[in-house]
Design an enzyme around this catalytic site. Structure first.
Site, PDB file in Angstrom:
ATOM      1  N   GLY A 183      20.490  -9.398   6.794  1.00 19.70           N
ATOM      2  CA  GLY A 183      19.206 -10.063   6.740  1.00 19.70           C
ATOM      3  C   GLY A 183      18.158  -9.349   7.576  1.00 19.70           C
ATOM      4  CG  ASP A 184      14.911 -11.604   9.192  1.00 22.85           C
ATOM      5  OD1 ASP A 184      16.061 -12.061   9.237  1.00 22.85           O
ATOM      6  OD2 ASP A 184      13.921 -12.208   9.656  1.00 22.85           O
ATOM      7  CB  SER A 209      21.260  -6.947   9.932  1.00 18.87           C
ATOM      8  OG  SER A 209      22.095  -8.044  10.219  1.00 18.87           O
ATOM      9  CG  ASP A 242      19.044 -18.879   3.633  1.00 22.92           C
ATOM     10  OD1 ASP A 242      19.785 -19.672   3.032  1.00 22.92           O
ATOM     11  OD2 ASP A 242      19.040 -18.752   4.864  1.00 22.92           O
ATOM     12  NE  ARG A 284      51.741  -8.406 -22.385  1.00 24.06           N
ATOM     13  CZ  ARG A 284      52.711  -7.508 -22.264  1.00 24.06           C
ATOM     14  NH1 ARG A 284      52.499  -6.271 -22.717  1.00 24.06           N
ATOM     15  NH2 ARG A 284      53.856  -7.816 -21.699  1.00 24.06           N
ATOM     16  CD  GLN A 317      32.487 -12.966 -25.625  1.00 26.56           C
ATOM     17  OE1 GLN A 317      31.831 -11.979 -25.329  1.00 26.56           O
ATOM     18  NE2 GLN A 317      33.334 -12.958 -26.631  1.00 26.56           N
ATOM     19  NE  ARG A 352      22.272  -8.989 -36.541  1.00 26.14           N
ATOM     20  CZ  ARG A 352      21.719 -10.178 -36.756  1.00 26.14           C
ATOM     21  NH1 ARG A 352      20.978 -10.362 -37.844  1.00 26.14           N
ATOM     22  NH2 ARG A 352      21.900 -11.177 -35.924  1.00 26.14           N
TER      23      ARG A 352
END
EC number: 2.7.1.11
Length: 753
Positions: free
Chosen positions: A91-92, A94, A139, A628, A636, A708
């Site tokens: 984050g900010d 770090s 966040d 397999r 889907q 298509r």
């Protein structure tokens, strides 16, 4: 520029222009402590990370690194290992620490050399430190990027819980107050409210007006009066009122019980939002950002400022790290000083658009249709796709808010021809956001053969605008409507196509509603299949995906699931390629990763079918691995839409109706609507960084009608990444790599999604 990255054959050393990749468990603490906390990364050590949540190498808040003495120890550890490139994911806080570390680097080396801890040669070899940041935060509180790594996965966890709670709330006619994370940023709360159609949301950037208690209770009462059996209220943990007083979930519950007497429950989601398997979006985002970070490090010079790799629309961009950190701090400062309008603007246009759409759909009382209002019809066309219902809901309610009459058409163009049309009110589409499939019904029938009946019903129902939500059939149907205008004046009404198909093959848009849900379904299945192979070992799975001739699902699922190969129509392959893939898997079985995953798009090749590839792998892998196969099929197209699809559909519907209102007014002539210009029939699509309306007739030259699919598809440029991560030797074309931009310029071109 063309850069060649050649991953080594299995088991050999990896050549690189920079020092060998190293991983640092415990974050900055590992950097300070050194020793075994900094170790060289191997291909096998990271091969199973893709589907794991959290951070495998660990993370920790480090007090030592905040002090110069701690950073001195960290510099010593890096110099001794010859590490001059650092990628920081956090984050900010770090990223601010990383920039401080880089700015002090020369002084730190000087101190270390004076103390005799490093030699002059070592200091020269490590004379500068390149730093690139990647933002990892659920966040989404970092300014300069549309999405931070982890946000989409957190939204998945929240949405799953809200959907489950909705069921029990309807059964018992309850009000639920849900508290989500977001101490300084209300993104999770805001997007959750859009995803589930919440009645109210509290976020820190925009506190409610005075007397909000009265407004909230009135809103909840009105919802119940319209027939709803539940109320959902979302509270960000950092929510405050105009005076800076915290608004808590328990406080909201007490208010509802006291004022309305509703049976009310509170659910605080807590750290469940941080856990779980990463979503397909986050896996792909992390992979793309990681590649861009490596490119930035390799191109870095002593004069290159530390940058952060971020996402703008559909584009990877590089921004000065400290510019982004400063703007992020400015947001917090503006909120602390109660300058809330400024805080909203600093969050960016995307955040503000989310807020405006939420206010329209949740707060405004729809006016009664008035004289001079228009009639707009909405319908679904083509195969069902998750998110269609969310788009219909948004379209209907925005139309009603505009004071217009909204009709819904059942069963697509066929229903329009047969007169299967009815008027929709506010409550008609209540609760549709989280429902999969198509509530209106959808068919692939095109309009050309029924122009006379369609024209008659357009006149009968006084339809003055048409919103078509669907896939390639919706697009081709729009082209036929444009052609039919030459014969039937009734067809001269504005229409807009909202792409909605799991295949993601509609020209004019990088994304289609429903594709993200299908992608997550495939990834979940692949994860389970790979897990099943963990015990048996030496097994290769061939999985067939949908998409027609479009290889989007196979490619992106391959990238998200860590596939060894993905066969698609757009990238022709031969029997030699198949043989090379088999040999690749034979070598892989000699390592610790004893399983393989191969994806095949359903129409990638008429001869090399799924059965053919399965038989080939089975024969060539005898004695080395078993094979397999699994055809995923229509699973889907089913399931509840993901947060991405819900929000994308909601905002596409709102955008389409705003365009429709303006286009109808523009086309009003001599007491009637007459729209015959090319721009009166458009596809609304996301192109790179923006939502744009493109005339369907202009998209014809960009379309391969036989197969298509669009003639050019942005995601094909990601296929080399898939192959590199599967450890193939391949060239990575970086001619279109991101250049360093500034946050103000990035904002000016920001997407409205």
């Amino acid at each position: 520029m063309k850069s060649t990255m050649q991953p080594e054959p299995w088991g050999s050393a990896r050549p690189s222009r920079c020092s060998p990749p190293a991983e640092m468990p415990k974050g900055y603490q590992g950097l300070v402590d050194g020793g075994d906390h900094i170790r060289e990364a191997t291909w096998e050590s990271v091969s199973m990370m893709l589907q794991l949540g959290g951070t495998v190498i660990g993370s920790a808040r480090c007090k030592d690194f905040r002090e110069r003495e701690g950073r001195l120890r960290a510099a010593h550890n890096l110099v001794k290992r010859g590490i001059t490139n650092l990628c920081v994911i956090g984050g900010d806080g770090s990223l601010t620490g990383a920039d401080t570390f880089r700015s002090e680097w020369s002084d730190l080396l000087s101190d270390l050399q004076k103390a005799g801890k490093i030699t002059a040669e070592e200091a020269t070899r490590s004379s500068y430190l390149n730093i690139v940041g990647l933002v990892g935060s659920i966040d989404n509180d970092f300014c300069g990027t549309d999405m931070t790594i982890g946000t989409d996965s957190a939204l998945h966890r929240i949405t799953e819980i809200v959907d489950a709670i909705t069921t029990t709330a309807q059964s018992h006619q309850r009000t639920f107050v849900l508290e989500v994370m977001g101490r300084h940023c209300g993104y999770l709360a805001l997007v959750t409210s859009l995803s589930c159609g919440a009645d109210w949301v509290f976020i820190p950037e925009c506190p409610p007006d005075d007397n909000w208690e009265d407004h909230l209770c009135r809103r909840l009462s009105e919802t119940r009066t319209r027939g709803s059996r539940l109320n959902i209220i979302i509270v960000a943990e950092g929510a405050i009122d105009r005076n800076g007083k915290p608004i808590t979930s328990e406080g909201v519950k007490d208010l509802v019980v006291k004022r309305l007497g509703y049976d009310t429950r509170v659910t605080v989601l807590g750290h469940v939002q941080r856990g779980g398997t990463p979503s397909a979006f986050d896996r792909i985002l992390g992979s793309r950002m990681g590649v861009e970070a490596v490119m930035a490090l390799l191109e870095g010079t002593p004069d290159t400022p530390a940058c952060v790799v971020s996402l703008s629309g559909n584009q990877a961009v590089r921004l000065p790290l400290m510019e982004c950190v400063q703007v992020t701090k400015d947001v917090t400062k503006a909120m602390d000083e109660k300058r809330f309008d400024e805080a909203m603007k600093l969050r960016g246009r995307s955040f503000m658009n989310n807020w405006e759409v939420y206010k329209l759909l949740a707060h405004i009382r729809p006016p009664a249709p008035k004289s001079g209002s228009y009639t707009v019809a909405v319908m679904n066309v083509g195969a069902p796709a998750a998110g269609m219902n969310a788009a219909v809901r948004s379209t209907v309610r925005i139309g009603l808010i505009q004071g217009n009459r909204v009709l819904v058409v059942h069963d697509g163009f066929e229903g329009l021809a047969k007169g299967q049309i009815e008027e929709a009110g506010w409550s008609y589409v209540g609760g549709w956001t989280g429902q999969g499939g198509s509530k209106l019904g959808t068919k692939r029938t095109l309009p050309k053969k029924s122009f006379e009946q369609i024209s008659a019903n357009i006149t009968k129902f006084n339809i003055q605008g048409l919103v078509i939500i669907g896939g390639f059939e919706a697009y081709t149907g729009g082209l036929e409507l444009m052609e039919g205008r030459k014969q039937f004046d009734e067809l001269c009404i504005p229409f807009v196509v909202i792409p909605a198909t799991v295949s993601n093959n509609v020209p004019g848009s990088d994304f289609s509603v429903g594709a993200d849900t299908a992608l997550n379904t495939i990834c979940t299945t692949c994860d389970r299949i790979k897990q099943s192979a963990a015990g048996t070992k030496r097994r290769v799975f061939i999985i067939e995906t949908m998409g027609g001739y479009c290889g989007y699902l196979a490619t992106m699922a391959g990238l998200a699931a860590g596939a060894d190969a993905a066969y698609i129509f757009e990238e022709p392959f031969t029997i030699r390629d198949l043989q090379a893939n088999v040999e690749h898997l034979v070598q892989k079985m000699k390592t610790t990763v004893k399983r393989g995953l191969v994806l095949r798009n359903e129409k990638c090749n008429e001869n090399y079918t799924t059965d053919f590839i399965f038989n080939l792998y089975s024969e060539e892998g005898k004695g080395i691995f078993d094979s397999r196969k699994n055809v995923l099929g229509h699973m889907q197209q089913g399931g509840s839409p993901t947060p991405f699809d819900r929000n994308f559909a909601t905002k596409m519907g709102a955008k389409a109706m705003n365009w429709m209102a303006g286009k109808i007014k523009e086309s009003y002539r001599n007491g009637r609507i007459f729209a015959n210009t090319p721009d009166s029939g458009c596809v609304l699509g996301m192109r790179k960084r923006a939502l744009v309306f493109q005339p369907v007739t202009e998209l014809q030259n960009q379309t391969d009608f036989e197969h298509r699919i669009p003639k050019e598809q942005w995601w094909l440029k990601l296929r080399p990444i898939l192959k590199i991560l599967a450890k193939y030797e391949i060239d990575l074309d970086t001619s279109e790599h991101a250049h360093l931009e500034h946050i103000s310029r990035k904002r000016s071109g920001e997407a409205t999604v």
